[in-house]
Design a protein around this motif. Structure first.
Motif, PDB file in Angstrom:
ATOM      1  N   HIS A   6     -12.134  -8.364  -4.175  1.00 28.06           N
ATOM      2  CA  HIS A   6     -11.613  -8.543  -2.807  1.00 28.06           C
ATOM      3  C   HIS A   6     -12.640  -9.379  -2.039  1.00 28.06           C
ATOM      4  O   HIS A   6     -13.764  -8.931  -1.834  1.00 28.06           O
ATOM      5  CB  HIS A   6     -11.405  -7.155  -2.168  1.00 28.06           C
ATOM      6  CG  HIS A   6     -10.794  -7.192  -0.800  1.00 28.06           C
ATOM      7  ND1 HIS A   6     -10.103  -6.113  -0.271  1.00 28.06           N
ATOM      8  CD2 HIS A   6     -10.765  -8.146   0.172  1.00 28.06           C
ATOM      9  CE1 HIS A   6      -9.682  -6.400   0.944  1.00 28.06           C
ATOM     10  NE2 HIS A   6     -10.078  -7.629   1.244  1.00 28.06           N
TER      11      HIS A   6
ATOM     12  N   VAL B 141       0.102  -4.099   4.222  1.00 30.52           N
ATOM     13  CA  VAL B 141       0.004  -2.659   4.463  1.00 30.52           C
ATOM     14  C   VAL B 141       1.431  -2.187   4.797  1.00 30.52           C
ATOM     15  O   VAL B 141       2.066  -2.714   5.721  1.00 30.52           O
ATOM     16  CB  VAL B 141      -0.990  -2.367   5.603  1.00 30.52           C
ATOM     17  CG1 VAL B 141      -0.907  -0.906   6.046  1.00 30.52           C
ATOM     18  CG2 VAL B 141      -2.418  -2.708   5.150  1.00 30.52           C
TER      19      VAL B 141
ATOM     20  N   ILE C 133      -3.513 -11.806   1.495  1.00 29.06           N
ATOM     21  CA  ILE C 133      -3.033 -11.169   2.725  1.00 29.06           C
ATOM     22  C   ILE C 133      -3.583 -12.043   3.849  1.00 29.06           C
ATOM     23  O   ILE C 133      -4.804 -12.162   4.000  1.00 29.06           O
ATOM     24  CB  ILE C 133      -3.437  -9.676   2.838  1.00 29.06           C
ATOM     25  CG1 ILE C 133      -3.039  -9.115   4.211  1.00 29.06           C
ATOM     26  CG2 ILE C 133      -4.892  -9.397   2.521  1.00 29.06           C
ATOM     27  CD1 ILE C 133      -3.016  -7.592   4.306  1.00 29.06           C
TER      28      ILE C 133
ATOM     29  N   GLU D  13      -8.402 -12.079   1.569  1.00 26.83           N
ATOM     30  CA  GLU D  13      -7.879 -11.619   2.852  1.00 26.83           C
ATOM     31  C   GLU D  13      -8.294 -12.570   3.973  1.00 26.83           C
ATOM     32  O   GLU D  13      -9.469 -12.904   4.126  1.00 26.83           O
ATOM     33  CB  GLU D  13      -8.403 -10.188   3.141  1.00 26.83           C
ATOM     34  CG  GLU D  13      -7.902  -9.642   4.471  1.00 26.83           C
ATOM     35  CD  GLU D  13      -8.080  -8.128   4.632  1.00 26.83           C
ATOM     36  OE1 GLU D  13      -8.480  -7.448   3.665  1.00 26.83           O
ATOM     37  OE2 GLU D  13      -7.801  -7.639   5.745  1.00 26.83           O
TER      38      GLU D  13
ATOM     39  N   ASP E 223      -8.753   1.773  -3.990  1.00 33.36           N
ATOM     40  CA  ASP E 223      -9.975   1.231  -3.372  1.00 33.36           C
ATOM     41  C   ASP E 223     -11.155   2.170  -3.595  1.00 33.36           C
ATOM     42  O   ASP E 223     -11.036   3.383  -3.399  1.00 33.36           O
ATOM     43  CB  ASP E 223      -9.780   1.097  -1.851  1.00 33.36           C
ATOM     44  CG  ASP E 223      -9.420  -0.306  -1.437  1.00 33.36           C
ATOM     45  OD1 ASP E 223      -9.756  -1.264  -2.170  1.00 33.36           O
ATOM     46  OD2 ASP E 223      -8.804  -0.464  -0.366  1.00 33.36           O
TER      47      ASP E 223
ATOM     48  N   THR F  22       0.839  -1.201   0.000  1.00 33.15           N
ATOM     49  CA  THR F  22       0.000   0.000   0.000  1.00 33.15           C
ATOM     50  C   THR F  22       0.874   1.252   0.000  1.00 33.15           C
ATOM     51  O   THR F  22       2.028   1.223   0.436  1.00 33.15           O
ATOM     52  CB  THR F  22      -0.889   0.055   1.258  1.00 33.15           C
ATOM     53  OG1 THR F  22      -0.061   0.076   2.413  1.00 33.15           O
ATOM     54  CG2 THR F  22      -1.849  -1.113   1.316  1.00 33.15           C
TER      55      THR F  22
ATOM     56  N   GLY G   4      -5.031   1.848  -0.598  1.00 28.14           N
ATOM     57  CA  GLY G   4      -6.080   1.114   0.105  1.00 28.14           C
ATOM     58  C   GLY G   4      -6.912   2.032   0.988  1.00 28.14           C
ATOM     59  O   GLY G   4      -6.441   3.088   1.421  1.00 28.14           O
ATOM     60  N   ASP G   5      -8.127   1.567   1.276  1.00 21.11           N
ATOM     61  CA  ASP G   5      -8.937   2.354   2.219  1.00 21.11           C
ATOM     62  C   ASP G   5      -8.442   2.135   3.653  1.00 21.11           C
ATOM     63  O   ASP G   5      -8.953   2.735   4.597  1.00 21.11           O
ATOM     64  CB  ASP G   5     -10.435   2.087   2.066  1.00 21.11           C
ATOM     65  CG  ASP G   5     -10.807   0.641   2.269  1.00 21.11           C
ATOM     66  OD1 ASP G   5      -9.917  -0.177   2.560  1.00 21.11           O
ATOM     67  OD2 ASP G   5     -12.004   0.317   2.139  1.00 21.11           O
ATOM     68  N   SER G   6      -7.378   1.304   3.801  1.00 18.87           N
ATOM     69  CA  SER G   6      -6.677   1.220   5.087  1.00 18.87           C
ATOM     70  C   SER G   6      -6.072   2.587   5.425  1.00 18.87           C
ATOM     71  O   SER G   6      -5.658   2.816   6.561  1.00 18.87           O
ATOM     72  CB  SER G   6      -5.591   0.143   5.051  1.00 18.87           C
ATOM     73  OG  SER G   6      -4.782   0.276   3.900  1.00 18.87           O
TER      74      SER G   6
ATOM     75  N   VAL H 175      -8.078 -10.088  -4.602  1.00 20.46           N
ATOM     76  CA  VAL H 175      -7.415 -10.151  -3.288  1.00 20.46           C
ATOM     77  C   VAL H 175      -8.221 -11.092  -2.398  1.00 20.46           C
ATOM     78  O   VAL H 175      -9.456 -11.017  -2.355  1.00 20.46           O
ATOM     79  CB  VAL H 175      -7.340  -8.740  -2.635  1.00 20.46           C
ATOM     80  CG1 VAL H 175      -6.994  -8.844  -1.154  1.00 20.46           C
ATOM     81  CG2 VAL H 175      -6.317  -7.870  -3.346  1.00 20.46           C
TER      82      VAL H 175
ATOM     83  N   VAL I 299       0.162  -9.166  -0.572  1.00 22.09           N
ATOM     84  CA  VAL I 299       0.044  -7.740  -0.282  1.00 22.09           C
ATOM     85  C   VAL I 299       0.132  -7.533   1.222  1.00 22.09           C
ATOM     86  O   VAL I 299      -0.354  -8.366   1.992  1.00 22.09           O
ATOM     87  CB  VAL I 299      -1.281  -7.134  -0.842  1.00 22.09           C
ATOM     88  CG1 VAL I 299      -2.520  -7.868  -0.367  1.00 22.09           C
ATOM     89  CG2 VAL I 299      -1.392  -5.639  -0.516  1.00 22.09           C
TER      90      VAL I 299
ATOM     91  N   LYS J 103     -10.402  -1.198  -6.831  1.00 24.21           N
ATOM     92  CA  LYS J 103     -10.647  -2.446  -6.091  1.00 24.21           C
ATOM     93  C   LYS J 103     -11.979  -2.311  -5.370  1.00 24.21           C
ATOM     94  O   LYS J 103     -12.309  -1.245  -4.850  1.00 24.21           O
ATOM     95  CB  LYS J 103      -9.514  -2.733  -5.096  1.00 24.21           C
ATOM     96  CG  LYS J 103      -9.759  -4.013  -4.277  1.00 24.21           C
ATOM     97  CD  LYS J 103      -8.494  -4.515  -3.601  1.00 24.21           C
ATOM     98  CE  LYS J 103      -8.136  -3.816  -2.322  1.00 24.21           C
ATOM     99  NZ  LYS J 103      -9.170  -3.823  -1.263  1.00 24.21           N
TER     100      LYS J 103
ATOM    101  N   LEU K 260      -1.249  -0.421  -3.946  1.00 22.13           N
ATOM    102  CA  LEU K 260      -2.665  -0.288  -3.609  1.00 22.13           C
ATOM    103  C   LEU K 260      -2.844   0.970  -2.772  1.00 22.13           C
ATOM    104  O   LEU K 260      -2.246   1.097  -1.697  1.00 22.13           O
ATOM    105  CB  LEU K 260      -3.125  -1.516  -2.804  1.00 22.13           C
ATOM    106  CG  LEU K 260      -4.536  -1.414  -2.231  1.00 22.13           C
ATOM    107  CD1 LEU K 260      -5.587  -1.382  -3.338  1.00 22.13           C
ATOM    108  CD2 LEU K 260      -4.821  -2.583  -1.274  1.00 22.13           C
TER     109      LEU K 260
HETATM  110  O1  KIV Z   1      -7.092  -1.256   2.185  1.00 22.69           O
HETATM  111  C1  KIV Z   1      -6.181  -2.093   2.161  1.00 22.69           C
HETATM  112  O2  KIV Z   1      -5.039  -1.839   2.552  1.00 22.69           O
HETATM  113  C2  KIV Z   1      -6.507  -3.426   1.646  1.00 22.69           C
HETATM  114  C3  KIV Z   1      -5.466  -4.493   1.796  1.00 22.69           C
HETATM  115  C4  KIV Z   1      -5.449  -4.984   3.179  1.00 22.69           C
HETATM  116  C5  KIV Z   1      -5.659  -5.584   0.812  1.00 22.69           C
HETATM  117  O3  KIV Z   1      -7.561  -3.638   1.150  1.00 22.69           O
END
Ligand code: KIV
Length: 272
Positions: A145, A223, A211, A190, A91, A30, A51-53, A188, A221, A121, A49
């Motif tokens: 995902h 973070v 992940i 998870e 994302d 990410t 990501g929405d993380s 993905v 993948v 994603k 990515l």
């Molecule tokens: O948002 C994110 O970082 C993710 C990963 C954990 C795959 O979706």
């Protein structure tokens, strides 16, 4: 006869499919900002990515749900400005694609136009089929995902391993097949049992990136902030930490504070 995989100057969705065909593993991390993306891309990562993380890591929210489309576009456009090689997947945030395929397409178009991302994603299977079909019909590549999908955390209740029971495993396998059939370019998985993930990866022709899904898939993948050890309260079994940056950064900050307070910084050479 096995064909030697090309070295990719720019990674595309086609490159990922070739990598799977040649049994070459895909590495994905990410990034949410320019500086980190520049380092990650320069290291030779295949996929970045956005990501929405970011909701957890950058904004400190407990879940990924509060992140908005505008915030995601801000993060993704910062990442895009840094990239020379990696494929950048963005994302679609919670609430921007579920339920209404027309607004799903509008969200995906905003991501592509305003951030310059290369693909989106989306979390989920048959329940978001219409949104997937509509977005794909606009020529926007989609990474699926499945498994633990953090945008549905209040439905699951916990972040524990998914699809351990036969019924859920069966639904996941069907959803994976459906996503491939609809035209998603990768998936993905998870936090699901390694055996199930391997089975899905073998059954699909599109790359499966895991992940917490074991080593039998086509890529991994993590973070970035977790693998660098910046988020030191988070200890899932699947996480391999390559650095302990929390400690190293804290040490650096403490030394700086000491130097400022003691008058040691700046010295003669550090001024004009
Ligand atoms: O948002 C994110 O970082 C993710 C990963 C954990 C795959 O979706």
């Amino acid at each position: 006869m096995s064909i030697a995989p090309k070295e990719y100057k720019r990674v595309t969705v086609k490159s990922l499919s070739e990598m799977k065909a040649h049994a070459k593993k895909i590495a994905m991390l990410t990034a949410y900002d320019y500086t980190m993306a520049k380092i990650v891309d320069g290291s030779g990562i295949d996929v970045i990515l956005v990501g929405d993380s970011a909701s957890n890591v950058m904004a400190g929210h407990e879940t990924t749900l509060p992140l908005t489309l505008d915030q995601m576009i801000y993060h993704a456009s910062s990442v895009i400005r840094a990239i020379k090689r990696a494929l950048v997947v963005v994302d679609l945030p919670f609430g921007t694609y579920q339920g209404n395929s027309k607004s799903a397409l509008a969200s995906a178009i905003r991501i592509m136009k305003e951030s310059g991302g290369h693909a989106v994603k989306m979390e989920g299977g048959s329940e978001i089929k219409e949104s997937i079909v509509r977005i794909l019909s606009a020529g926007i590549p989609i990474m699926g995902h499945l498994g633990l999908t953090p945008q549905s955390i209040y439905k699951f209740g916990t972040y524990t391993v998914r699809a351990k029971e036969e019924e859920e495993a069966q639904k996941l396998k069907e959803d994976a097949k459906l996503l491939e059939k609809l035209g998603c370019f990768a998936l993905v998985l998870e936090k699901i049992p390694a055996k199930l993930a391997e089975e899905v990866a073998k059954d699909l022709t599109i790359p499966v990136i895991g992940i917490g899904a074991g080593g039998g898939v086509d890529g991994q993948v993590l973070v970035t902030h977790d693998m660098l050890g910046m988020t030191h309260e988070f200890h899932p079994r699947f996480l391999r930490r390559y650095l302990d940056l929390y400690t190293e950064m804290s040490d650096a900050f403490e030394r700086y504070i000491e130097d400022v307070k003691s008058g040691d910084f700046p010295n003669e050479k550090e001024q004009y």
